[in-house]
Motif scaffolding. Sequence first.
Motif, PDB file in Angstrom:
ATOM      1  N   GLY A 177      22.934  40.858  49.834  1.00 30.26           N
ATOM      2  CA  GLY A 177      23.032  39.875  48.762  1.00 30.26           C
ATOM      3  C   GLY A 177      22.684  40.417  47.391  1.00 30.26           C
ATOM      4  N   LEU A 178      23.034  41.679  47.148  1.00 27.61           N
ATOM      5  CA  LEU A 178      22.702  42.298  45.868  1.00 27.61           C
ATOM      6  C   LEU A 178      23.787  42.104  44.809  1.00 27.61           C
ATOM      7  CD1 LEU A 178      21.141  45.646  47.164  1.00 27.61           C
ATOM      8  CD2 LEU A 178      20.014  43.470  46.641  1.00 27.61           C
ATOM      9  N   CYS A 179      24.881  41.478  45.193  1.00 32.11           N
ATOM     10  CA  CYS A 179      25.949  41.169  44.232  1.00 32.11           C
ATOM     11  C   CYS A 179      26.762  39.992  44.772  1.00 32.11           C
ATOM     12  CB  CYS A 179      26.851  42.376  43.998  1.00 32.11           C
ATOM     13  SG  CYS A 179      27.641  42.989  45.493  1.00 32.11           S
ATOM     14  N   ARG A 180      27.383  39.283  43.865  1.00 34.20           N
ATOM     15  CA  ARG A 180      28.217  38.155  44.276  1.00 34.20           C
ATOM     16  C   ARG A 180      29.630  38.590  44.630  1.00 34.20           C
ATOM     17  NH1 ARG A 180      26.568  33.582  39.696  1.00 34.20           N
ATOM     18  NH2 ARG A 180      24.350  33.425  40.292  1.00 34.20           N
ATOM     19  N   GLU A 181      30.093  39.673  43.991  1.00 35.36           N
ATOM     20  CA  GLU A 181      31.461  40.147  44.202  1.00 35.36           C
ATOM     21  C   GLU A 181      31.487  41.662  44.097  1.00 35.36           C
ATOM     22  OE1 GLU A 181      35.967  39.349  42.386  1.00 35.36           O
ATOM     23  OE2 GLU A 181      34.192  39.033  41.130  1.00 35.36           O
ATOM     24  N   VAL A 182      32.270  42.291  44.983  1.00 35.40           N
ATOM     25  CA  VAL A 182      32.460  43.745  44.931  1.00 35.40           C
ATOM     26  C   VAL A 182      33.945  44.035  44.760  1.00 35.40           C
ATOM     27  CG1 VAL A 182      32.066  45.966  46.045  1.00 35.40           C
ATOM     28  CG2 VAL A 182      30.559  44.044  46.546  1.00 35.40           C
TER      29      VAL A 182
ATOM     30  N   VAL B  41      35.099  45.110  53.215  1.00 38.13           N
ATOM     31  CA  VAL B  41      34.171  45.945  52.457  1.00 38.13           C
ATOM     32  C   VAL B  41      34.118  45.495  50.999  1.00 38.13           C
ATOM     33  CG1 VAL B  41      33.662  48.312  51.701  1.00 38.13           C
ATOM     34  CG2 VAL B  41      34.567  47.896  54.004  1.00 38.13           C
ATOM     35  N   ILE B  42      35.268  45.098  50.460  1.00 32.65           N
ATOM     36  CA  ILE B  42      35.367  44.661  49.067  1.00 32.65           C
ATOM     37  C   ILE B  42      36.084  43.312  49.001  1.00 32.65           C
ATOM     38  CG2 ILE B  42      35.358  46.990  48.101  1.00 32.65           C
ATOM     39  CD1 ILE B  42      38.425  46.832  47.929  1.00 32.65           C
ATOM     40  N   ASP B  43      35.933  42.648  47.854  1.00 32.43           N
ATOM     41  CA  ASP B  43      36.634  41.378  47.645  1.00 32.43           C
ATOM     42  C   ASP B  43      38.004  41.575  47.035  1.00 32.43           C
ATOM     43  OD1 ASP B  43      34.463  39.452  48.399  1.00 32.43           O
ATOM     44  OD2 ASP B  43      33.409  40.502  46.788  1.00 32.43           O
ATOM     45  N   GLN B  44      38.124  42.588  46.158  1.00 28.35           N
ATOM     46  CA  GLN B  44      39.393  42.823  45.476  1.00 28.35           C
ATOM     47  C   GLN B  44      39.470  44.281  45.046  1.00 28.35           C
ATOM     48  OE1 GLN B  44      42.578  42.439  45.175  1.00 28.35           O
ATOM     49  NE2 GLN B  44      42.234  40.244  44.786  1.00 28.35           N
ATOM     50  N   PHE B  45      40.685  44.766  44.790  1.00 24.07           N
ATOM     51  CA  PHE B  45      40.866  46.137  44.315  1.00 24.07           C
ATOM     52  C   PHE B  45      41.904  46.162  43.206  1.00 24.07           C
ATOM     53  CE2 PHE B  45      43.717  45.537  47.938  1.00 24.07           C
ATOM     54  CZ  PHE B  45      44.942  45.942  47.420  1.00 24.07           C
TER      55      PHE B  45
END
Length: 291
Positions: A25-30, A50-54
């Motif tokens: 929980g160290l970021c809201r979006e990656v 692993v990520i939300d968007q690229f």
Amino acid sequence: MFNRLCIIGIGLIGGSIARAARARGLCREVVAYGREKNLPNMQLAKQLGVIDQFYTDIASALENTDCVIVATPVGSMQVIFEQIKPYWNAETIYSDAGSTKGSVVSALEAVFGAVPSNFVPAHPIAGAERSGVDASTVDLFVNRRLILTPLENTGKQALAKIHSFWEKIGSSVSVMSVEHHDTVLAATSHLPHILAFALVGLLGHKDEQREIFKYAAGGFRDFSRIASSDPTMWQDICLANKQEIVPLIRQFQAELSKIEQLLVEDQSAQLFETFTYARNARQRFLDQQED
């Protein structure tokens, strides 16, 4: 801790940073940034969660980000910094995961004239035999060392936040100078990788004729494990830190020559002393690791 974390270079290290940051929980979006040729890897990263968007557009990737971590091979970092420069935000914290720090500082100086105060050089001492985002894990950095190499002008707030970020991921954080880092890592990481590559290369050519690998024991497997590391990454590391590595190679060659001479002259007592010292030195290393 961060609203939008951008990882540039979503491979083993970048992917593991993203997984750990999300899990804790160290970021809201990656989000991730990469070139067109990296699309399959970034698509896989999204499929794996692993990520939300690229993005393949750097401006879109950096929009509204409050932390950017560059996790590419060190040889490509100057190009990355040149791409970031037009969108550099004084309110954003920037860091990296490069294995050499002098080359990263030099790349920043070449692009910006000086290292920006909101850039915190960092090096997670962790890895795996496999590379790529599919090899990334959520616990890669747990109980592993993370070295920060701040400069005199590094912002205290940026340093404190990156320090806390890595501690919350589970790393044991140390702080040292850029020069000290590159000297220490040349001896403890860079030279051992070169030796492993060299030995496996030597035996690989012999294996083509004499089935060397077929009869190799566990000791060879253990010693040669790091020769499975990414060749591109290690090519960059070795070239970036050659001023520290070359003297060590020469010292190692002298040590081998010494052992060679002991064998030629049947100096069993001195050979025993050499091996005993090495065994005791390794035990000292293991004791320090336990502490």
